[in-house]
Scaffold this active site. Structure first.
Site, PDB file in Angstrom:
ATOM      1  N   HIS A  72       0.852  -1.200   0.000  1.00 15.60           N
ATOM      2  CA  HIS A  72       0.000   0.000   0.000  1.00 15.60           C
ATOM      3  C   HIS A  72       0.879   1.239   0.000  1.00 15.60           C
ATOM      4  CE1 HIS A  72      -4.209  -1.494   1.371  1.00 15.60           C
ATOM      5  NE2 HIS A  72      -3.651  -2.321   0.529  1.00 15.60           N
ATOM      6  N   TYR A 201      -9.164   5.840   7.394  1.00 11.72           N
ATOM      7  CA  TYR A 201      -9.309   6.177   8.813  1.00 11.72           C
ATOM      8  C   TYR A 201     -10.283   7.349   8.879  1.00 11.72           C
ATOM      9  CZ  TYR A 201      -4.988   3.562   9.933  1.00 11.72           C
ATOM     10  OH  TYR A 201      -4.029   2.588  10.090  1.00 11.72           O
ATOM     11  N   PRO A 293      -4.323   0.600  18.689  1.00 14.38           N
ATOM     12  CA  PRO A 293      -4.057   0.158  17.314  1.00 14.38           C
ATOM     13  C   PRO A 293      -4.155   1.243  16.238  1.00 14.38           C
ATOM     14  CG  PRO A 293      -6.175  -0.669  18.078  1.00 14.38           C
ATOM     15  CD  PRO A 293      -5.533  -0.021  19.249  1.00 14.38           C
ATOM     16  N   LYS A 297       0.889   0.107  15.040  1.00 12.44           N
ATOM     17  CA  LYS A 297       2.288  -0.010  15.478  1.00 12.44           C
ATOM     18  C   LYS A 297       2.594  -1.224  16.372  1.00 12.44           C
ATOM     19  CE  LYS A 297       4.094   3.333  13.354  1.00 12.44           C
ATOM     20  NZ  LYS A 297       3.936   2.676  12.064  1.00 12.44           N
ATOM     21  N   TYR A 385       4.115   6.658  10.025  1.00 13.27           N
ATOM     22  CA  TYR A 385       3.228   5.552   9.656  1.00 13.27           C
ATOM     23  C   TYR A 385       4.009   4.420   8.978  1.00 13.27           C
ATOM     24  CZ  TYR A 385      -1.056   3.162   8.330  1.00 13.27           C
ATOM     25  OH  TYR A 385      -2.061   2.221   8.216  1.00 13.27           O
TER      26      TYR A 385
HETATM   27  P1  RFL Z   1       1.315 -11.717  21.740  1.00 14.22           P
HETATM   28  O1  RFL Z   1       0.840 -11.771  20.343  1.00 14.22           O
HETATM   29  O2  RFL Z   1       0.364 -11.366  22.808  1.00 14.22           O
HETATM   30  O3  RFL Z   1       1.928 -13.168  22.035  1.00 14.22           O
HETATM   31  C1  RFL Z   1       2.274 -13.548  23.342  1.00 14.22           C
HETATM   32  C2  RFL Z   1       2.296 -15.062  23.414  1.00 14.22           C
HETATM   33  O4  RFL Z   1       2.668 -15.428  24.753  1.00 14.22           O
HETATM   34  C3  RFL Z   1       1.800 -16.423  25.239  1.00 14.22           C
HETATM   35  N1  RFL Z   1       1.730 -16.309  26.698  1.00 14.22           N
HETATM   36  C4  RFL Z   1       2.377 -17.126  27.537  1.00 14.22           C
HETATM   37  N2  RFL Z   1       3.173 -18.156  27.314  1.00 14.22           N
HETATM   38  C5  RFL Z   1       3.659 -18.787  28.397  1.00 14.22           C
HETATM   39  N3  RFL Z   1       3.383 -18.416  29.686  1.00 14.22           N
HETATM   40  C6  RFL Z   1       2.587 -17.380  29.941  1.00 14.22           C
HETATM   41  N4  RFL Z   1       2.328 -17.018  31.191  1.00 14.22           N
HETATM   42  C7  RFL Z   1       2.041 -16.672  28.836  1.00 14.22           C
HETATM   43  N5  RFL Z   1       1.230 -15.613  28.727  1.00 14.22           N
HETATM   44  C8  RFL Z   1       1.051 -15.399  27.425  1.00 14.22           C
HETATM   45  C9  RFL Z   1       0.475 -16.160  24.562  1.00 14.22           C
HETATM   46  O5  RFL Z   1      -0.319 -17.339  24.498  1.00 14.22           O
HETATM   47  C10 RFL Z   1       0.924 -15.680  23.179  1.00 14.22           C
HETATM   48  O6  RFL Z   1       1.009 -16.741  22.268  1.00 14.22           O
HETATM   49  O7  RFL Z   1       2.564 -10.745  21.881  1.00 14.22           O
HETATM   50  P2  RFL Z   1       3.764 -10.374  20.855  1.00 14.22           P
HETATM   51  O8  RFL Z   1       4.350 -11.623  20.253  1.00 14.22           O
HETATM   52  O9  RFL Z   1       4.650  -9.436  21.564  1.00 14.22           O
HETATM   53  O10 RFL Z   1       3.046  -9.652  19.624  1.00 14.22           O
HETATM   54  C11 RFL Z   1       2.490  -8.400  19.781  1.00 14.22           C
HETATM   55  C12 RFL Z   1       1.259  -8.268  18.899  1.00 14.22           C
HETATM   56  O11 RFL Z   1       0.443  -9.404  19.042  1.00 14.22           O
HETATM   57  C13 RFL Z   1       0.472  -7.017  19.275  1.00 14.22           C
HETATM   58  O12 RFL Z   1       1.310  -5.895  19.446  1.00 14.22           O
HETATM   59  C14 RFL Z   1      -0.586  -6.608  18.278  1.00 14.22           C
HETATM   60  O13 RFL Z   1      -1.412  -7.670  17.881  1.00 14.22           O
HETATM   61  C15 RFL Z   1      -1.423  -5.524  18.957  1.00 14.22           C
HETATM   62  N6  RFL Z   1      -2.719  -5.416  18.380  1.00 14.22           N
HETATM   63  C16 RFL Z   1      -2.812  -4.757  17.207  1.00 14.22           C
HETATM   64  N7  RFL Z   1      -1.702  -4.193  16.670  1.00 14.22           N
HETATM   65  C17 RFL Z   1      -1.767  -3.560  15.509  1.00 14.22           C
HETATM   66  O14 RFL Z   1      -0.732  -3.083  15.035  1.00 14.22           O
HETATM   67  N8  RFL Z   1      -2.984  -3.468  14.844  1.00 14.22           N
HETATM   68  C18 RFL Z   1      -4.131  -4.052  15.349  1.00 14.22           C
HETATM   69  O15 RFL Z   1      -5.188  -3.989  14.749  1.00 14.22           O
HETATM   70  C19 RFL Z   1      -4.080  -4.715  16.576  1.00 14.22           C
HETATM   71  N9  RFL Z   1      -5.190  -5.288  17.118  1.00 14.22           N
HETATM   72  C20 RFL Z   1      -3.852  -5.992  19.008  1.00 14.22           C
HETATM   73  C21 RFL Z   1      -5.079  -5.926  18.335  1.00 14.22           C
HETATM   74  C22 RFL Z   1      -3.769  -6.614  20.263  1.00 14.22           C
HETATM   75  C23 RFL Z   1      -4.885  -7.180  20.885  1.00 14.22           C
HETATM   76  N10 RFL Z   1      -4.718  -7.763  22.207  1.00 14.22           N
HETATM   77  C24 RFL Z   1      -3.426  -7.787  22.837  1.00 14.22           C
HETATM   78  C25 RFL Z   1      -5.720  -8.286  23.007  1.00 14.22           C
HETATM   79  C26 RFL Z   1      -6.201  -6.508  18.915  1.00 14.22           C
HETATM   80  C27 RFL Z   1      -6.130  -7.147  20.180  1.00 14.22           C
HETATM   81  C28 RFL Z   1      -7.388  -7.753  20.710  1.00 14.22           C
HETATM   82  C1  PHB Z   2      -6.136  -4.014  10.753  1.00 13.97           C
HETATM   83  O1  PHB Z   2      -6.214  -4.280   9.540  1.00 13.97           O
HETATM   84  O2  PHB Z   2      -6.485  -4.831  11.608  1.00 13.97           O
HETATM   85  C2  PHB Z   2      -5.638  -2.689  11.172  1.00 13.97           C
HETATM   86  C3  PHB Z   2      -5.100  -1.829  10.226  1.00 13.97           C
HETATM   87  C4  PHB Z   2      -4.650  -0.577  10.615  1.00 13.97           C
HETATM   88  C5  PHB Z   2      -4.726  -0.204  11.942  1.00 13.97           C
HETATM   89  C6  PHB Z   2      -5.251  -1.071  12.887  1.00 13.97           C
HETATM   90  C7  PHB Z   2      -5.713  -2.316  12.496  1.00 13.97           C
HETATM   91  O3  PHB Z   2      -4.292   1.025  12.300  1.00 13.97           O
END
Ligand code: RFL
Ligand code: PHB
Length: 390
Positions: A72, A201, A293, A297, A385
């Site tokens: 993109h 957005y 989110p 980032k 971004y």
């Molecule tokens: P993760 O993905 O949370 O993975 C952590 C892993 O550790 C395991 N774990 C354990 N293992 C052993 N012992 C324990 N006590 C443990 N506790 C937990 C878990 O099972 C899991 O497999 O962290 P990581 O790898 O640092 O990755 C970070 C990303 O996942 C995170 O920053 C993003 O997904 C944040 N996030 C979003 N980021 C975006 O950039 N755009 C988004 O749209 C977006 N949506 C989100 C999100 C995070 C969410 N969370 C944390 C609830 C939506 C949600 C719902």
């Molecule tokens: C997504 O596709 O899940 C998404 C994209 C951009 C954002 C947050 C989430 O800023």
């Protein structure tokens, strides 16, 4: 069991670090408290910075991302019934982002790990890091009623916000900074073509909305909702109606709707723990920091932490220098805080707060108008971004 690096958490940060270490010939074991299907059932981030894509290539795990990821070159900011494109590519001298779901990135990393001889222990209960302030750290876990021990040189705490790693650090050694936002995001995934070929957005008096995608046939949409909102109250029809209200007319008219196959509410929070290193324990990704989110980032910050930690570990094993490991926390936090600031700013500018007055709404629209008409302001947005350099 003995390994060089014990990695707690099999999310994107743990898997990416593991894959980089394996490629560099450094032995590692990953432990996760849940199983593979559970991890792959999570729907989260969708936008990758070039740095994240580069790390996937370095981990020799980027083939499908390159084949199926959508490059993109820009996105739209919608407000006051209008739509303005931010030309990421033009404003940053040729940088772009890639739309590729976190679920797919995780699936790829898991598949490459399975092809290697690296050990992964899923469904490990009560995972606990020990003695990381000394020279002989170890991790314990329980499986099938038996306690096991993994001795190691270093522990990478990649276990997310609710994990055991950060909690194992004595309170006096860690400082945290937090901001909770008074709203959440209600997200929906459906197999319908995206309303626009790039992300939109939208700032609207009824609340924020985001049009994103996973492919040209799968859309990801979000709307801002109250924190206490119940998912049961949101039929697909209600979601589509509300989304239409918050988009400029030409997008609302073009919106193709369909049955959702995932719907969930996520709270928004900014959180940073300092430092990110405690002797031989390193916090990585969501274990150390959370961003709302809005700036896309979260996953990208996890990847930049992995970059700094992997470089430090490679230097330790290959060059017998600890300089990179000693600088890990300082280097990672400098980049983390800039992304925390950017995510907070985007969130503040795009959302309706409970106390937002008509005056505040006008100020937001004036800021967006300035942002979209000033090359200097658009450039500052674009360079953040696409991702600041490592
Ligand atoms: P993760 O993905 O949370 O993975 C952590 C892993 O550790 C395991 N774990 C354990 N293992 C052993 N012992 C324990 N006590 C443990 N506790 C937990 C878990 O099972 C899991 O497999 O962290 P990581 O790898 O640092 O990755 C970070 C990303 O996942 C995170 O920053 C993003 O997904 C944040 N996030 C979003 N980021 C975006 O950039 N755009 C988004 O749209 C977006 N949506 C989100 C999100 C995070 C969410 N969370 C944390 C609830 C939506 C949600 C719902
Ligand atoms: C997504 O596709 O899940 C998404 C994209 C951009 C954002 C947050 C989430 O800023």
């Amino acid at each position: 069991m003995r390994t060089q690096v014990a990695i707690i958490g099999s999310g994107p940060s743990g898997l990416l670090l593991g894959q980089l270490l394996t490629e560099a010939g450094i032995d590692n074991v990953i432990l996760d408290r849940v199983g593979k299907d559970h991890i792959l059932g999570r729907v989260r981030a969708g936008v990758l910075e070039e740095g994240t894509v580069g790390l996937m290539e370095k981990a020799k795990s980027g083939a499908r991302l390159h084949a199926e990821g959508l490059p993109h070159d820009g996105f739209s900011l919608a407000f006051d019934g209008r739509d303005h494109r931010i030309d990421l590519y033009g404003l940053t001298g040729g940088k772009r982002v890639t739309v590729y779901g976190q679920t797919e990135l995780t699936r790829d990393l898991m598949a490459y790990r399975e092809q290697s001889s690296a050990t992964t222990i899923f469904d490990a209960a009560n995972v606990q890091p020990h003695d990381f302030e000394g020279i002989a750290p170890y991790v314990t876990y329980e499986k099938d009623g038996v306690t096991h021990r993994v001795d190691c040189d270093f522990i990478a705490g990649c276990d997310g916000f609710h994990g055991a790693s950060r909690k194992s650090v004595p309170e006096k050694s860690i400082r945290s900074f937090e901001k909770i936002y008074p709203f959440g995001w209600l997200g929906l995934l459906a197999d319908v073509p995206p309303v626009n070929h790039e992300l939109v957005y939208a700032n609207h008096p009824r609340g924020f909305a985001l049009c994103s995608m996973r492919s040209m046939t799968r859309s990801r949409y979000y709307i801002q909702c109250p924190l206490d909102e119940k998912i049961e109250n949101w039929s697909d029809d209600r979601f589509w109606d509300e989304l239409r209200h918050r988009l400029p007319e030409h997008h609302a008219e073009a919106l193709i709707t369909g049955a959702s196959f995932e719907k969930s509410i996520a709270p928004l929070r900014s959180f940073v723990a300092e430092p990110m290193r405690f002797g031989r324990l390193f916090l990585v990704g969501d274990a150390a920091h959370i961003v709302p989110p809005t700036g896309a980032k979260g996953l990208n910050l996890a990847a930049s932490d992995v970059h700094y930690l992997f470089s430090g570990l490679a230097e330790h094993y290959q060059d017998r220098s600890n300089a990179g490991l000693e600088a890990y926390s300082t280097h990672a936090l400098a980049r983390v805080w800039k992304a925390v600031r950017f995510s907070w700013w985007m969130t503040t500018m795009m959302h309706r707060f409970p106390d937002t007055s008509d005056f505040d709404q006008k100020i937001q629209e004036a800021e967006l108008d300035y942002l979209t008409h000033s090359r200097a302001a658009s450039t500052a947005l674009a360079e953040n971004y696409v991702g600041l350099p490592y």
